[in-house]
Structure formats: C-alpha cells, structure tokens
Design an enzyme around this catalytic site. Sequence first.
Site, short mmCIF file in Angstrom:
data_model
loop_
_atom_site.label_atom_id
_atom_site.label_comp_id
_atom_site.label_asym_id
_atom_site.label_seq_id
_atom_site.Cartn_x
_atom_site.Cartn_y
_atom_site.Cartn_z
N ASP A 12 -81.53 26.21 -176.68
CA ASP A 12 -80.14 25.86 -176.37
C ASP A 12 -79.33 27.05 -175.87
OD1 ASP A 12 -80.38 23.19 -176.95
OD2 ASP A 12 -79.64 23.38 -179.01
N ARG A 92 -71.25 31.55 -190.46
CA ARG A 92 -70.48 31.27 -189.24
C ARG A 92 -69.23 32.13 -189.08
NH1 ARG A 92 -75.11 30.15 -187.75
NH2 ARG A 92 -75.67 28.00 -187.31
N ASP A 121 -70.96 23.21 -187.81
CA ASP A 121 -70.90 24.59 -187.34
C ASP A 121 -69.90 24.81 -186.21
OD1 ASP A 121 -72.63 25.64 -189.21
OD2 ASP A 121 -74.41 25.13 -188.04
N SER A 173 -84.94 21.07 -186.78
CA SER A 173 -83.93 22.05 -186.41
C SER A 173 -83.72 22.96 -187.61
CB SER A 173 -82.63 21.33 -186.05
OG SER A 173 -81.54 22.21 -186.22
#
Length: 397
Positions: A12, A92, A121, A173
């Site tokens: 990605d 994050r 996220d 993932s």
Amino acid sequence: MKIVVAYSGGLDTSVIIKWLQTKYNAEVIAFTADIGQKENPALLEKKAISTGAKKFYFKDLKQEFIDKYIFPSLKASALYEGKYPLATALSRPLIASNLVEIAKKEKADAVAHGCTGKGNDQVRFELAFKNLAPELKIIAPVREWEFRSREEEMEYAKKHNIPVDVTKKKPYSIDWNIWGISIECGVLEDPWQEPPEDAYQITCSPLKAPAKPEYIDIEFNMGIPIKLNGKTMNSIDLINFLNEIGARHGVGRIDMVENRLVGIKSREIYEAPAATILHTAHAELEKLVLERELYHFKSIINQKYAELIYYGYWFSDFRLCLEKFIDETQKYVSGTVRVKLYKGQCIVVGRKSMYSLYEEALSTYTSKDTFDHRASKGFIDIFGLPLVLEGKRNRKQ
Ligand code: ARG
C-alpha cells in the site's frame, strides 16, 4: 507540492508514493519509524527511493515509544475493552508527531498515510495531525484512489515497477511493534473460526510449549518495570526479553471481537507476550499497595484512559489530566511480582513491596490475630443503617 508519507515498505505505502507523485505532481518524502518491527532500514530506503521517493527518513523511536507511550499505558492498566493492550493504537500518535516534525523541517505542504477508510488508524493519525499542525493538508490515498481490489493495486504496482512480493501469500493484515502484534483479515473475519496456527507470528502454541513452567521475578519502581530476576535491564531489552520468553510459553495470545470507532465490530487477534506479562504483574502489585477506594476508582480511570488511546485522543488535555492522576497513584507501586509462565498462561504466584498495605496480623485466622472482631458489630450497625430504613419503608408500601 511536497508530501511526507508514513511509509511501512508494504504494498500500500509503496503504491502510495507513486500515486501521490502522479496524482498531485508532488515531491514525496518517505518516513519510517523504528518501533521494534524489525525492518532493515537500508532495504527500506532502497525500496522507497526506487519507488520514487525523493528522500527517506528512518528514526529509531523505540525508547520514546516505551517512555512516553507504553509505560504510561502500563501504569494506567490500559486494555481496550478489557483485553487489547493497544500496541497499534499507541504507535500512531508517536509516528504522527515525528512525521509532523519532518514535515515542518522539510517545509512540506501535506502529510499522507496508508490507512483504510474503515479503520481506527486513520482517525488516530489525523487527530494527531490536526492537533499538532492544522496547517498541513492531510491525504489518505487508500480512501481516495481508484483501485477496487488488491489485484488492481498489484496491477498498478507492476506497471510502475514497484516490487511486489507475489510469492509470499499474505492472507492476513499485520501490524507489528515492540508492544504487540495485531492480526486481522483472512479466515479471522469469521468470528466463529478458531485462528489457525499460521495466523500467530511469534507465540508458540500452548500445546507445544515446554512442559516445565518458568518463573520470572519482575521488579517495579513507581509503576515501571526495572529488573527481571534481580537484574537491572534497560526497558528495550526488558520488553524484548519478555516477548521472547513469553512467546516460547505461548503467553499473550488474545482473540477478540472489538468495537471500532467507526461503528464496525471487528474480529482481531493479538500477540503481546511482554504486554500481557507486565500488565498482569503490574495490576497485581497495585492490589497490594493501593488503598481500596483508590484502587476501585482507578479502574474506572484506567478504562477511560484506554478508550482515549483507542479513539486517537492521545494529544488531548483530557488524556493529560488522567495521566497526572495515574502518575500520582504510582507513587507506591514499587515492589516485586513473581509470575509463572506455563502452557499459554501467565500466573501470579507471589508479590511483595516495602509499601504493602497487607498485614498478616490483620488477615490471619491464627492466634496471632490482632483484628478487633467486636468492633465489627458497631461498624455493621451504622454501615447498614440506610438499608434498615429502606427495608422498613418498603415493607410499609
Ligand atoms: N484493531 C487494532 C486497533 O484498532 C489494530 C489495527 C491494525 N491492525 C492490523 N492488523 N493492521 O488498534
């Protein structure tokens, strides 16, 4: 236009570099934070640059992550919905704040991340950006771009010579850092399906774990672990060590359905050996040293604190206020907890502290007892008075 992107090296974010370049005619700078995910910086740099990034930043943030994010969450016993130690969620705001620093230094116009439009996220990154640097434009390519499937994205990658690892089948993932691993997708999307062994990245199956238990003494100073088995360790080594030994005993597997911020319920599994061991030990020490009402009230604060982390409210006055309260409670959370790791379990088997409120003379049932049994009558008379009055009234109705 200059854009700094949070880069992981995966498909990605690699496609994002090229996509931003083309779509915004932008100069793209890639940034990767080392938070214990064990990536090779030289390889990442090569990949980022060959994909089209003008510059690549790599920062070792492990210590900052532990000191400013992980340990405060440990002191707060922060487990979202009672289970998830928040490894991904905690990382994050750390990544975002460092990204903002780079964006300012580079005089960038925008920041970008690779999160999907249905996860937590994106919220965590963007609330941090908005709070720290509202002047920066935020771009979330995965929410915007034209690819409708992984195949289309891979097609684009091939067309633009972005290296795609097609040999490695990736059914899950995965997000990885020193505080834990988050795993979703694939068969895990059926909440009735038991996670297959191959979903777990580091922990041994409890079935195959050693038949002999292992004991660890964990010493805390004001809520922070400082020694293992009597040996002083720096916090990075300490967490790595507990991850290894815990994984070997199959400790730290978490299987849960959780409530996402965007309203969806999702099934996710986590592996967090060190976090599980440290949370278990820390909470036990608090039971020994915190006065009852403080201990009960703190558990309410803990839950709120975990929610704020999950919601991306890291950079909020609210969280900061709670942190001040929590820090004050940790004044006496010093001492040692002995845990036993065995077949997937982390069991507390001993605890001691120079600030312990436990008095054997009060709890014993032997002749050494010093508790005033007769005083209990008066205590119960007065403590029960409201219920006596209520009972009388209710019987009259
Ligand atoms: N559900 C977790 C959270 O919101 C983890 C999210 C990332 N998970 C992943 N497998 N990439 O914090």
